[in-house]
Design an enzyme around this catalytic site. Sequence first.
Site, mmCIF file in Angstrom:
data_model
loop_
_atom_site.group_PDB
_atom_site.id
_atom_site.type_symbol
_atom_site.label_atom_id
_atom_site.label_comp_id
_atom_site.label_asym_id
_atom_site.label_seq_id
_atom_site.Cartn_x
_atom_site.Cartn_y
_atom_site.Cartn_z
ATOM 1 N N LYS A 60 3.111 8.295 24.082
ATOM 2 C CA LYS A 60 4.083 8.490 25.172
ATOM 3 C C LYS A 60 3.665 7.592 26.328
ATOM 4 O O LYS A 60 2.965 8.015 27.258
ATOM 5 C CB LYS A 60 4.135 9.964 25.602
ATOM 6 C CG LYS A 60 5.393 10.293 26.412
ATOM 7 C CD LYS A 60 6.638 10.101 25.583
ATOM 8 C CE LYS A 60 7.898 10.411 26.378
ATOM 9 N NZ LYS A 60 9.121 10.142 25.608
ATOM 10 N N SER A 78 13.713 10.410 22.562
ATOM 11 C CA SER A 78 13.232 11.445 23.472
ATOM 12 C C SER A 78 14.349 12.459 23.747
ATOM 13 O O SER A 78 14.761 13.171 22.848
ATOM 14 C CB SER A 78 12.704 10.799 24.759
ATOM 15 O OG SER A 78 11.504 11.418 25.163
#
Length: 617
Positions: A204, A406
């Site tokens: 991430k 996401s």
Amino acid sequence: MSEQKKPGFIRRTFGFVWSLLTWLRTTTFNLLFLVIILAIIVSLSDEDTAVMPDSTALRIAPSGFLVDQRSYVDPMTQFLEQSSPEDAETLVRDLTTSLTRAAEDKRITALVLDLSNLYGGGISKLEEIGQALQTFKASGKQIYAVSDNYSQDQYYLASYADTIYLNPMGAVLLTGYGSYRNYFKSALDKLDMNFHVFRVGEYKDAVEPFLQDHMSDASREHNQLWLTDLWQTYHEQVEQQRGLTPDTLNDYINNLDQHMAANAGDSATLAKTKGLVDELASRHRINQHLREALGEDDNGGYDAIDYWDYLDFTDREQPQSADTIGLLIAKGAILDGQQPEGTIGGDTLAALIEDAREDSDIKALVIRVDSPGGSAFASEVIREQLNVTREAGIPIVVSMGSVAASGGYWIAMGADEVWATPTTITGSIGVFSAFPTVENTLGRLGISTDGVGTTKLAGALRIDRPLSPLASNVLQQSVDNIYQRFLTIVADARQSTPEQIHTVAQGRVWTGTAAQELGLVDNLGTLEDAIAAAAAKAELTDYQVEEVRKALTPGEQLLLELSGGMVSIGEKVSASWQLPAFWQQAIAPVQQQLQLLQQMNDPQGVYAQCLECAGVH
């Protein structure tokens, strides 16, 4: 007889001002009335003179960026600036629909791709249009591609043409794909700013630029993998369309200086020598060639109908059905609350889903997701409405566009079935939160912060105070919790376990092909494939597709009609100035990154967002 007394100075002044205001008011309303009349005349004249020819070529001239949904532009802004959303953005479905219809339409004899004003749109959207071009080409009709220069995205579409024309002063500008970002750690250190980051997932990397001055090894690894997949798809498909040997494009790019030298620096001759284009010709010569091949129109150009006019004609010819498949477009960053088109408002999209659910004519829903994510809260608001709709017996199919990562992937978990294109960027299952503090920066200026509070958290989230360990722990636990929620949501939707999903999550990005192999999506295909799947789930054979959109107010509708008329008038008088396609494509990633940062409005400050996905084309 006594003389009449003249008005005093003050009275005369006010009288003049009142007369001036009356004149301005009258003139303004007269001008507005004239504008309305002109707009109506232009609209009516277009409708009266427009006739579908019995035999003509189809001209497709996309402008701006390829999109699934146009960004909202205030009608008053359009009216005042005489600007049109069609100049900045072109709908992919308009192009694919017109191509599919034209392939079977005997009135359409050929296709001209005028790519001069196309700025880009990404490999996934290009692939969808490419499939429609392939369908048209299979009908045996000729395709001609025209442009002074070809950017990478322009050339992908041009590669489907039977004949590619290039200006002798032009070039084919190919570079491959890359993902580059600015890193701010040293700058923040110089400013003495503290940037507190809370995240879950080794990959991430949305917040990496605030933590270091270079790309991490993990980020470099996974970004290189999906970028390589995208580029392999691009160059292999182009080489196949043009009949070039494998790796021709890689050699062309990696040894461009040597190839240029061998052609005396002439980029156009180089492109022809390497087989990238077929003919070098000036604009006048290209027009002459097309007139000879397609016939001449009344204005000295070649005979062709523009795709938007063709869509209007063929829309009227389409059979109507009582059964409808609703199409919802989820495009842009996911934000909390009500948002205009071009971004995804959690409350806005949830309300549209509810409206579709209550429409008795809508038998199935297709959600087109083209989003790098955003607010985790807004993503869940949308997914919840999709679940309620499925429970009501309405099948839902998600079609992933260029990006469904996401928060965009979070939304997709509310569907019965998930489709992606092979080059869709998806996954990035992970969350983060970030909080800057500037107490040291202010201290340099002699500014300090002090006070009292009733609890340990009172004033804890002020950017002019250090972030306390208590606040840090709370924020990290919140991020950890939402990540676990994300894993559970995905696991339930994909018939897996949170532990198994975690192995392919941690913020890692995947292409559509890889995502299907990992079980993150069900099928690979276009939006039209997803629509067909939704029809099958609803057991529909006779249906129409209707986009579900936020309704305009009567005032907005009037201004929109007026602005459309005024733009038509303006186009007849003069052409608007635009940046060249190359520069538009170059500045787009920077604009997108800045826009994404400005739009962060999650109530808890926790985001399921893939920032690196948004700026890659």
